[in-house]
Write a protein that holds these residues in place. Structure first.
Motif, PDB file in Angstrom:
ATOM      1  N   ARG A 124       1.266  -1.442   0.348  1.00  0.00           N
ATOM      2  CA  ARG A 124      -0.211   0.205  -0.114  1.00  0.00           C
ATOM      3  C   ARG A 124       1.144   1.146  -0.472  1.00  0.00           C
ATOM      4  O   ARG A 124       0.412   2.033  -0.268  1.00  0.00           O
ATOM      5  CB  ARG A 124      -1.320   0.124   1.378  1.00  0.00           C
ATOM      6  CG  ARG A 124      -1.685   1.820   1.261  1.00  0.00           C
ATOM      7  CD  ARG A 124      -2.986   0.757   2.484  1.00  0.00           C
ATOM      8  NE  ARG A 124      -3.361   0.592   2.173  1.00  0.00           N
ATOM      9  CZ  ARG A 124      -5.104   0.420   2.750  1.00  0.00           C
ATOM     10  NH1 ARG A 124      -4.981   0.800   3.781  1.00  0.00           N
ATOM     11  NH2 ARG A 124      -6.259  -0.341   1.938  1.00  0.00           N
ATOM     12  N   CYS A 140      -2.045  -2.187   8.262  1.00  0.00           N
ATOM     13  CA  CYS A 140      -1.421  -1.642   6.908  1.00  0.00           C
ATOM     14  C   CYS A 140       0.024  -0.889   6.584  1.00  0.00           C
ATOM     15  O   CYS A 140       0.403  -0.405   6.648  1.00  0.00           O
ATOM     16  CB  CYS A 140      -2.584  -1.120   6.341  1.00  0.00           C
ATOM     17  SG  CYS A 140      -3.704  -2.187   5.931  1.00  0.00           S
ATOM     18  N   PHE A 178     -11.501  -7.542   7.573  1.00  0.00           N
ATOM     19  CA  PHE A 178     -10.321  -8.378   6.777  1.00  0.00           C
ATOM     20  C   PHE A 178     -10.867 -10.022   6.699  1.00  0.00           C
ATOM     21  O   PHE A 178     -11.520 -10.481   8.034  1.00  0.00           O
ATOM     22  CB  PHE A 178      -9.205  -8.628   6.277  1.00  0.00           C
ATOM     23  CG  PHE A 178      -8.657  -7.583   6.075  1.00  0.00           C
ATOM     24  CD1 PHE A 178      -8.086  -7.567   4.569  1.00  0.00           C
ATOM     25  CD2 PHE A 178      -8.332  -5.956   6.467  1.00  0.00           C
ATOM     26  CE1 PHE A 178      -7.968  -6.132   4.392  1.00  0.00           C
ATOM     27  CE2 PHE A 178      -8.022  -5.437   6.034  1.00  0.00           C
ATOM     28  CZ  PHE A 178      -7.942  -5.051   4.538  1.00  0.00           C
ATOM     29  N   THR A 221      -8.492  -5.980  -1.094  1.00  0.00           N
ATOM     30  CA  THR A 221      -7.137  -5.499  -0.255  1.00  0.00           C
ATOM     31  C   THR A 221      -6.993  -6.633   0.156  1.00  0.00           C
ATOM     32  O   THR A 221      -7.933  -7.435   1.144  1.00  0.00           O
ATOM     33  CB  THR A 221      -7.579  -4.297   0.188  1.00  0.00           C
ATOM     34  OG1 THR A 221      -7.657  -2.583  -0.665  1.00  0.00           O
ATOM     35  CG2 THR A 221      -5.840  -4.210   1.234  1.00  0.00           C
ATOM     36  N   GLN A 245      -4.731  -8.030   3.141  1.00  0.00           N
ATOM     37  CA  GLN A 245      -3.510  -8.269   4.465  1.00  0.00           C
ATOM     38  C   GLN A 245      -2.562  -9.170   4.607  1.00  0.00           C
ATOM     39  O   GLN A 245      -2.769 -10.763   4.627  1.00  0.00           O
ATOM     40  CB  GLN A 245      -4.455  -8.284   5.547  1.00  0.00           C
ATOM     41  CG  GLN A 245      -3.723  -7.554   7.091  1.00  0.00           C
ATOM     42  CD  GLN A 245      -4.753  -7.791   8.390  1.00  0.00           C
ATOM     43  OE1 GLN A 245      -4.614  -5.926   8.263  1.00  0.00           O
ATOM     44  NE2 GLN A 245      -4.479  -8.739   8.414  1.00  0.00           N
ATOM     45  N   GLN A 298      -0.438 -11.029   7.457  1.00  0.00           N
ATOM     46  CA  GLN A 298      -0.320 -11.101   8.915  1.00  0.00           C
ATOM     47  C   GLN A 298       1.174 -12.329   9.369  1.00  0.00           C
ATOM     48  O   GLN A 298       0.989 -13.431   8.791  1.00  0.00           O
ATOM     49  CB  GLN A 298      -1.378 -11.497   9.629  1.00  0.00           C
ATOM     50  CG  GLN A 298      -1.264 -11.498  10.841  1.00  0.00           C
ATOM     51  CD  GLN A 298      -2.820 -11.953  11.806  1.00  0.00           C
ATOM     52  OE1 GLN A 298      -3.488 -11.980  11.479  1.00  0.00           O
ATOM     53  NE2 GLN A 298      -2.375 -11.982  13.689  1.00  0.00           N
ATOM     54  N   PHE A 331       2.765  -6.046   9.877  1.00  0.00           N
ATOM     55  CA  PHE A 331       0.945  -5.847   8.871  1.00  0.00           C
ATOM     56  C   PHE A 331       1.354  -5.150   7.884  1.00  0.00           C
ATOM     57  O   PHE A 331       2.179  -4.319   7.708  1.00  0.00           O
ATOM     58  CB  PHE A 331       0.048  -5.556   9.556  1.00  0.00           C
ATOM     59  CG  PHE A 331      -0.589  -6.296  10.519  1.00  0.00           C
ATOM     60  CD1 PHE A 331      -1.654  -7.695  10.764  1.00  0.00           C
ATOM     61  CD2 PHE A 331      -0.141  -5.686  11.986  1.00  0.00           C
ATOM     62  CE1 PHE A 331      -1.818  -8.381  11.340  1.00  0.00           C
ATOM     63  CE2 PHE A 331      -0.614  -6.675  12.954  1.00  0.00           C
ATOM     64  CZ  PHE A 331      -1.459  -8.196  12.861  1.00  0.00           C
ATOM     65  N   GLN A 332       1.647  -6.005   6.404  1.00  0.00           N
ATOM     66  CA  GLN A 332       1.391  -4.970   5.004  1.00  0.00           C
ATOM     67  C   GLN A 332       0.335  -5.674   4.350  1.00  0.00           C
ATOM     68  O   GLN A 332      -0.503  -6.439   4.146  1.00  0.00           O
ATOM     69  CB  GLN A 332       2.639  -5.531   4.855  1.00  0.00           C
ATOM     70  CG  GLN A 332       4.557  -5.469   5.336  1.00  0.00           C
ATOM     71  CD  GLN A 332       4.946  -5.149   4.747  1.00  0.00           C
ATOM     72  OE1 GLN A 332       5.111  -4.742   3.528  1.00  0.00           O
ATOM     73  NE2 GLN A 332       6.300  -4.807   5.511  1.00  0.00           N
ATOM     74  N   CYS A 333      -0.244  -4.071   3.425  1.00  0.00           N
ATOM     75  CA  CYS A 333      -1.645  -4.848   2.945  1.00  0.00           C
ATOM     76  C   CYS A 333      -1.481  -4.407   1.497  1.00  0.00           C
ATOM     77  O   CYS A 333      -0.180  -3.462   1.082  1.00  0.00           O
ATOM     78  CB  CYS A 333      -2.888  -3.101   2.878  1.00  0.00           C
ATOM     79  SG  CYS A 333      -3.220  -3.937   4.643  1.00  0.00           S
ATOM     80  N   ASP A 360      -2.766  -3.339  -2.349  1.00  0.00           N
ATOM     81  CA  ASP A 360      -4.542  -2.701  -2.559  1.00  0.00           C
ATOM     82  C   ASP A 360      -4.794  -3.076  -4.413  1.00  0.00           C
ATOM     83  O   ASP A 360      -3.811  -3.412  -4.927  1.00  0.00           O
ATOM     84  CB  ASP A 360      -4.838  -1.558  -2.585  1.00  0.00           C
ATOM     85  CG  ASP A 360      -4.811  -0.742  -1.173  1.00  0.00           C
ATOM     86  OD1 ASP A 360      -5.875  -0.890  -0.822  1.00  0.00           O
ATOM     87  OD2 ASP A 360      -4.296  -0.015  -0.617  1.00  0.00           O
TER      88      ASP A 360
END
Length: 224
Positions: free
Chosen positions: A26, A38, A85, A121, A123, A125, A134-136, A138
């Motif tokens: 993101r 995120c 999510f 999106t 995610q 974990q 955490f990273q997201c 899109d």
């Protein structure tokens, strides 16, 4: 709702991290914000990555020798909380630092209601024993694109993926207006289910991850 994952400590390098490679994260990687929703990027990316509805790949770089991860998804246009999510994989466990490629076929997960051209999106974990990170990403789903070539880095072992949570969940998540218990919308998910309710898919994922990490601890103790 994806429940919080509570890990026992592993013998790992302090303050290690992971970086999502594909689909594009993101926003720029901010190591101090990885424990946040995120990675601290609250708003969707202005440019989404086209991601295949089937035959996709998620790639990431791990700075941990042993780690576990879970992938979740939402079709909300502006997800703002963990409960937006729903988990669509079981517990991934791998070993070795460096680039890792995870085959991720959305058509074979428990996600429902996904269609060509739809925005969503992802995610990721991740935990290597020190904390939840955490990273997201899109994305825009497509039936006509393919993921770029990807190969595991030197010394990165093949990973195993446990069965996906058995409870079928909509890709839009639970859609609750806030995090449980009146906490901030972007705080870590709730850590335990209500005794009067059956465990959710996310809570089963939590139990599986705890079991994985406890097993790794046992291996480390035996080696020592």
């Amino acid at each position: 709702m994806l429940a919080s994952v509570v890990f026992a400590s592993l013998i790992v390098a302090a303050n290690a991290h992971f970086q999502l490679q594909f689909p594009a994260p993101r926003g720029p990687f901010v190591e101090d914000d990885e424990p946040k929703f995120c990675d601290g990027h609250d708003d969707p990316a202005s440019r989404r990555t086209f991601f295949p509805l089937s035959g996709g790949v998620i790639s990431l770089n791990s700075e941990h020798a042993k780690w576990v991860a879970v992938v979740s998804i939402t079709s909300k246009s502006d997800p703002t909380q963990f409960s937006d999510f729903a988990p669509v994989t079981g517990v991934l466990q791998a070993s070795g630092e460096g680039l890792f490629c995870l085959p991720f076929d959305l058509s074979k997960t428990n996600a429902t209601g996904l269609a060509d051209g739809q925005n969503a999106t992802l995610q990721i974990q991740f935990n290597g024993g020190d904390s939840d990170l955490f990273q997201c990403a899109d994305i825009t789903l497509s039936s006509s694109v393919t993921s770029p070539p990807c190969s595991n880095g030197t010394g990165v072992a093949s990973a195993s993926l446990s069965p996906a949570p058995s409870a079928t969940r909509s890709a839009s998540g639970s859609g609750s207006s806030g995090a449980p218990g009146g906490s901030s919308a972007r705080t870590s998910p709730s850590s335990s289910p209500s005794p009067s309710n059956p465990p959710s898919a996310g809570e089963r994922v939590k139990a599986s991850i705890v079991a994985v990490v406890v097993g790794l601890l046992g291996i480390a103790a035996a080696v020592a």
